[in-house]
Design an enzyme around this catalytic site. Structure first.
Site, short mmCIF file in Angstrom:
data_model
loop_
_atom_site.label_atom_id
_atom_site.label_comp_id
_atom_site.label_asym_id
_atom_site.label_seq_id
_atom_site.Cartn_x
_atom_site.Cartn_y
_atom_site.Cartn_z
N LYS A 159 2.18 -3.45 7.45
CA LYS A 159 1.93 -3.29 5.59
C LYS A 159 3.96 -2.97 5.07
CE LYS A 159 -1.90 -4.21 4.41
NZ LYS A 159 -2.23 -5.89 2.77
N GLU A 200 0.09 3.07 2.31
CA GLU A 200 0.31 4.46 3.40
C GLU A 200 1.81 3.70 4.21
OE1 GLU A 200 -1.71 5.29 5.73
OE2 GLU A 200 -2.41 6.26 4.18
N THR A 221 1.01 -0.79 -0.17
CA THR A 221 0.27 -0.42 0.13
C THR A 221 1.06 0.99 -0.02
OG1 THR A 221 -1.16 0.81 1.62
CG2 THR A 221 -0.15 0.00 2.38
N TYR A 274 -1.06 0.44 10.96
CA TYR A 274 -1.37 -0.31 9.54
C TYR A 274 -0.60 -0.26 8.49
CZ TYR A 274 -3.36 -1.00 4.97
OH TYR A 274 -3.60 -1.12 3.55
P1 NAP Z 1 -11.21 -4.68 2.59
O1 NAP Z 1 -12.30 -4.20 1.35
O2 NAP Z 1 -10.79 -4.43 3.91
O3 NAP Z 1 -11.10 -6.19 2.63
C1 NAP Z 1 -10.53 -7.68 3.85
C2 NAP Z 1 -10.67 -8.37 3.24
O4 NAP Z 1 -9.61 -9.28 4.99
C3 NAP Z 1 -11.98 -8.68 4.51
O5 NAP Z 1 -12.67 -9.40 3.71
C4 NAP Z 1 -11.69 -9.60 5.62
O6 NAP Z 1 -12.47 -10.25 5.92
C5 NAP Z 1 -10.19 -10.25 5.16
N1 NAP Z 1 -9.83 -10.27 6.92
C6 NAP Z 1 -9.57 -9.71 7.64
N2 NAP Z 1 -8.82 -9.80 8.91
C7 NAP Z 1 -8.92 -10.70 8.27
C8 NAP Z 1 -8.11 -12.46 8.75
N3 NAP Z 1 -7.86 -12.69 10.09
N4 NAP Z 1 -8.04 -13.77 7.99
C9 NAP Z 1 -8.86 -13.49 7.47
N5 NAP Z 1 -9.65 -12.71 6.13
C10 NAP Z 1 -9.28 -11.16 6.95
O7 NAP Z 1 -10.00 -4.18 1.99
P2 NAP Z 1 -9.41 -3.98 0.51
O8 NAP Z 1 -10.40 -2.67 0.13
O9 NAP Z 1 -10.68 -4.71 -0.72
O10 NAP Z 1 -8.37 -3.98 0.42
C11 NAP Z 1 -7.44 -5.00 -0.26
C12 NAP Z 1 -6.41 -5.44 0.33
O11 NAP Z 1 -5.37 -4.03 -0.39
C13 NAP Z 1 -5.90 -5.25 1.92
O12 NAP Z 1 -5.05 -5.95 2.19
C14 NAP Z 1 -5.88 -3.65 2.23
O13 NAP Z 1 -4.58 -3.47 3.00
C15 NAP Z 1 -4.95 -3.56 0.61
N6 NAP Z 1 -5.12 -2.24 -0.16
C16 NAP Z 1 -5.97 -1.31 -0.42
C17 NAP Z 1 -6.44 0.09 -0.78
C18 NAP Z 1 -7.51 0.29 -1.55
O14 NAP Z 1 -7.11 1.56 -1.48
N7 NAP Z 1 -8.60 -0.48 -0.99
C19 NAP Z 1 -4.61 0.15 -0.99
C20 NAP Z 1 -3.34 -0.18 -0.89
C21 NAP Z 1 -3.73 -1.82 -0.40
P3 NAP Z 1 -14.38 -10.11 6.85
O15 NAP Z 1 -15.13 -10.12 5.52
O16 NAP Z 1 -14.61 -11.18 7.39
O17 NAP Z 1 -14.03 -8.76 7.06
O1 G4F Z 2 -10.46 6.54 3.56
P1 G4F Z 2 -9.69 6.76 4.12
O2 G4F Z 2 -9.30 5.99 5.40
O3 G4F Z 2 -8.30 5.78 3.70
P2 G4F Z 2 -6.68 5.93 3.90
O4 G4F Z 2 -6.30 6.04 5.46
O5 G4F Z 2 -6.10 6.51 2.82
O6 G4F Z 2 -6.70 4.12 3.64
C1 G4F Z 2 -6.49 3.30 2.59
O7 G4F Z 2 -5.65 3.96 1.77
C2 G4F Z 2 -4.15 2.56 1.89
C3 G4F Z 2 -3.84 3.03 0.68
O8 G4F Z 2 -3.05 4.70 0.54
C4 G4F Z 2 -4.65 1.52 1.67
F1 G4F Z 2 -3.80 1.02 2.23
C5 G4F Z 2 -5.42 1.48 3.10
O9 G4F Z 2 -6.03 0.31 3.65
C6 G4F Z 2 -7.19 2.02 3.05
O10 G4F Z 2 -7.76 1.36 1.29
O11 G4F Z 2 -9.09 8.40 4.58
C7 G4F Z 2 -9.14 9.11 4.07
C8 G4F Z 2 -8.61 10.08 3.89
C9 G4F Z 2 -7.00 10.00 5.51
O12 G4F Z 2 -5.94 11.39 5.38
C10 G4F Z 2 -8.26 10.82 6.73
O13 G4F Z 2 -7.64 11.36 7.41
O14 G4F Z 2 -9.79 10.92 4.06
C11 G4F Z 2 -9.21 11.17 5.74
N1 G4F Z 2 -10.47 11.96 5.82
C12 G4F Z 2 -11.01 12.67 6.54
N2 G4F Z 2 -12.43 12.67 7.14
C13 G4F Z 2 -11.24 10.30 6.72
C14 G4F Z 2 -12.29 11.41 7.37
N3 G4F Z 2 -10.88 9.79 6.61
C15 G4F Z 2 -12.70 8.47 7.12
N4 G4F Z 2 -12.19 6.66 6.95
N5 G4F Z 2 -13.69 8.69 7.99
C16 G4F Z 2 -13.78 10.42 8.07
O15 G4F Z 2 -15.20 10.90 8.68
#
Ligand code: NAP
Ligand code: G4F
Length: 324
Positions: free
Chosen positions: A155, A128, A126, A151
């Site tokens: 990672k 992050e 990520t 987090y």
């Molecule tokens: P997500 O919607 O939060 O999905 C994460 C999944 O992981 C959920 O299905 C969750 O299961 C499962 N999980 C959590 N703990 C577990 C455990 N102990 N054993 C088995 N499964 C478990 O995340 P996503 O947005 O699809 O992201 C997918 C991956 O990419 C994650 O690793 C995230 O950190 C990474 N990532 C995401 C972004 C982004 O912007 N979306 C960017 C960079 C990296 P439950 O359904 O049971 O909760």
């Molecule tokens: O949507 P966020 O919670 O995503 P964040 O922290 O960027 O993380 C996501 O992206 C990562 C990749 O860069 C992944 F690795 C991670 O698993 C996840 O998918 O927050 C985005 C931004 C932050 O700066 C936060 O401070 O939005 C700002 N924010 C402002 N108000 C808020 C809020 N975030 C959340 N969740 N809720 C608020 O009310």
């Protein structure tokens, strides 16, 4: 024989998009899910693929469950998408975040090394991990890591372990360093989905205000459906490597809010938005913006959905859901 893939995190946001993509390519897809009293299949159902996946019960924090699964299936490809993925919760649940996001990856890598060394492994790394670090405002594969949350730190461990298994044992392991990607399947806690859900509720008279934290944070937001293609392409490359995946464009939370309100015909959005310190983070990542040239050139990958289209699609999906 069909290619087989194991996707962990099958019920989250990316899991269903990737499963659909691979099923359409002829893969047999296994999905790892935790045990639930009532499984939640909504995201798979949204894409109409709940019957196309073979579910296997297991947990990333339980090494034996992973060993058994890898030993029994010996998939061609493992996509490790499972994680405690919400940055905000990682301060309060740092140990759990580390066990799942860091040690879980070590367990999977060891299972592959000992029981199925020809299996290719994708790690969901990520942006992050970059945190405060950038080069001229951008982040790419050469940018140092300076994570700002438990987090992000968890990672970084997983990233280096994935590199190390490649360098030490010659396994095909790859890191996709993905920037934020969103969709109608995005969890409701994440800011984009929280905004589109909140804006639609205000438009429909179901809520009066939307409470947010830091509106000035900037992210490089793309569409999840585009980003799972990059995961697949990395696994088909001749050699395993690490790639930054993002659009190269970045917008503030404020801009996202303004556009989402505009989408439902509300221009005086400020009167509906309140700032609540509970949604601010102990340490913020202020600016993420990808320089994804390596993926563009070596994988031939390009994002297709623009920021404006993404906001529109998410608002429309929440409107459809809430009008029901
Ligand atoms: P997500 O919607 O939060 O999905 C994460 C999944 O992981 C959920 O299905 C969750 O299961 C499962 N999980 C959590 N703990 C577990 C455990 N102990 N054993 C088995 N499964 C478990 O995340 P996503 O947005 O699809 O992201 C997918 C991956 O990419 C994650 O690793 C995230 O950190 C990474 N990532 C995401 C972004 C982004 O912007 N979306 C960017 C960079 C990296 P439950 O359904 O049971 O909760
Ligand atoms: O949507 P966020 O919670 O995503 P964040 O922290 O960027 O993380 C996501 O992206 C990562 C990749 O860069 C992944 F690795 C991670 O698993 C996840 O998918 O927050 C985005 C931004 C932050 O700066 C936060 O401070 O939005 C700002 N924010 C402002 N108000 C808020 C809020 N975030 C959340 N969740 N809720 C608020 O009310």
């Amino acid at each position: 024989m069909a290619n087989t893939a194991l996707i962990t995190g099958i019920l989250g946001q990316d899991g269903p998009y990737l499963a659909k993509y691979l099923v359409e390519k002829g893969y047999k897809v296994y999905g790892l899910m935790r045990r639930y009293s009532t499984p939640h299949m909504d995201n798979l159902k949204f894409l109409g693929i709940e019957h196309s996946v073979d579910f296997i019960e297991g947990d990333l924090s339980d090494e034996a469950s992973l060993i058994n699964i890898i030993k029994n299936i010996r998939p061609n490809e493992v996509y490790n998408l499972a994680a405690q993925s919400f940055v905000g919760s990682s301060w309060d649940q740092a140990k759990l975040t580390t066990e799942v996001n860091s040690l879980g990856v070590l367990y999977l890598l060891n299972s592959i090394k000992f029981f199925s060394p020809t299996t290719k492994f994708y790690q969901a790394s990520t942006s992050e991990m970059f945190g405060l670090s950038n080069d001229d405002g951008y982040q790419d594969e050469n940018t140092n890591f300076h994570p700002r949350s438990p987090y992000g730190i968890s990672k970084v461990y997983a990233y280096w372990m994935t590199v190390n298994f490649r360098e030490s044992y010659g396994l095909f392991t790859t890191n996709g360093i993905l920037f934020n990607h969103e969709s109608p399947l995005r969890g409701i806690q994440f800011v984009t989905r929280k905004i589109t859900d909140g804006v639609v509720k205000i438009k429909l008279g179901l809520a009066e205000t939307l409470s947010l934290g830091n509106l000035e944070a900037k992210r490089d937001w793309g569409f999840a459906g585009d980003y799972v293609e990059a995961m697949y392409l990395m696994m088909q490359a001749e050699k395993p490597d690490d790639y930054v995946i993002g659009s190269g464009h970045c917008h503030s939370v404020r801009e996202f809010v303004e556009l989402a309100f505009k989408q439902v015909g509300i221009s005086d959005w400020e009167k509906y938005v309140t700032i609540d310190a509970r949604f601010k983070r102990p340490a913020e990542v202020p600016h993420l913006q990808a320089r994804a040239n390596k993926a563009f050139e070596k994988l031939g990958w390009k994002p297709k959905v623009s920021f404006e289209e993404l906001v529109k699609v998410m608002v429309e999906a929440d409107m459809k859901r809430l009008q029901k």
